[in-house]
Motif scaffolding. Structure first.
Motif, PDB file in Angstrom:
ATOM      1  N   SER A 159       0.830  -1.207   0.000  1.00  0.00           N
ATOM      2  CA  SER A 159       0.000   0.000   0.000  1.00  0.00           C
ATOM      3  C   SER A 159       0.867   1.260   0.000  1.00  0.00           C
ATOM      4  N   GLU A 160       1.911   1.249   0.801  1.00  0.00           N
ATOM      5  CA  GLU A 160       2.841   2.393   0.834  1.00  0.00           C
ATOM      6  C   GLU A 160       3.510   2.578  -0.530  1.00  0.00           C
ATOM      7  N   ASN A 161       3.908   1.484  -1.157  1.00  0.00           N
ATOM      8  CA  ASN A 161       4.565   1.556  -2.459  1.00  0.00           C
ATOM      9  C   ASN A 161       3.657   2.199  -3.507  1.00  0.00           C
ATOM     10  N   ILE A 162       2.391   1.814  -3.503  1.00  0.00           N
ATOM     11  CA  ILE A 162       1.443   2.351  -4.481  1.00  0.00           C
ATOM     12  C   ILE A 162       1.269   3.857  -4.317  1.00  0.00           C
ATOM     13  N   LYS A 163       1.371   4.345  -3.099  1.00  0.00           N
ATOM     14  CA  LYS A 163       1.160   5.764  -2.815  1.00  0.00           C
ATOM     15  C   LYS A 163       2.343   6.649  -3.220  1.00  0.00           C
ATOM     16  N   GLN A 164       3.481   6.037  -3.527  1.00  0.00           N
ATOM     17  CA  GLN A 164       4.658   6.824  -3.907  1.00  0.00           C
ATOM     18  C   GLN A 164       4.421   7.504  -5.250  1.00  0.00           C
ATOM     19  N   SER A 165       4.860   8.736  -5.344  1.00  0.00           N
ATOM     20  CA  SER A 165       4.619   9.507  -6.569  1.00  0.00           C
ATOM     21  C   SER A 165       5.515   9.073  -7.740  1.00  0.00           C
TER      22      SER A 165
ATOM     23  N   ALA B 284       2.745  -0.120  -9.994  1.00  0.00           N
ATOM     24  CA  ALA B 284       1.595   0.120  -9.126  1.00  0.00           C
ATOM     25  C   ALA B 284       0.533  -0.955  -9.346  1.00  0.00           C
TER      26      ALA B 284
END
Length: 83
Positions: free
Chosen positions: A15-21, A28
């Motif tokens: 979840s944290e990885n997906i939120k990275q810009s 993603a």
């Protein structure tokens, strides 16, 4: 992954990885797909745990500390439909 906590930790990381810009759309999507599979696995495990808890909460404890599930008593007649 062997236990619930490790799986939950992995899901949080995805979840944290997906939120990275700076994550690519492809990465993603891979993380999302893996996260969905992991979430379904965790949900099944939670359902099993809940079932065990319900059995323990609804069962009656005997003098020796064992839990009687109360599924059948001496008056219950067991009949089957298989031949």
């Amino acid at each position: 992954m062997t236990n619930f906590e490790e799986k939950l930790e992995k899901l949080e990381k995805l979840s944290e990885n997906i939120k990275q810009s700076d994550i690519s759309l492809e990465d993603a999507l891979k993380n999302f797909e893996e996260g969905i599979k992991l979430a379904k696995t965790l949900e099944k495990e939670l359902d099993k745990m809940e079932g065990k808890i319900q059995i323990l909460m609804n069962g009656e404890e005997t003098k020796d500390g064992k839990v009687e599930l109360g599924l059948f008593d001496e008056t219950t007649e067991i009949t089957g439909t298989r031949s």
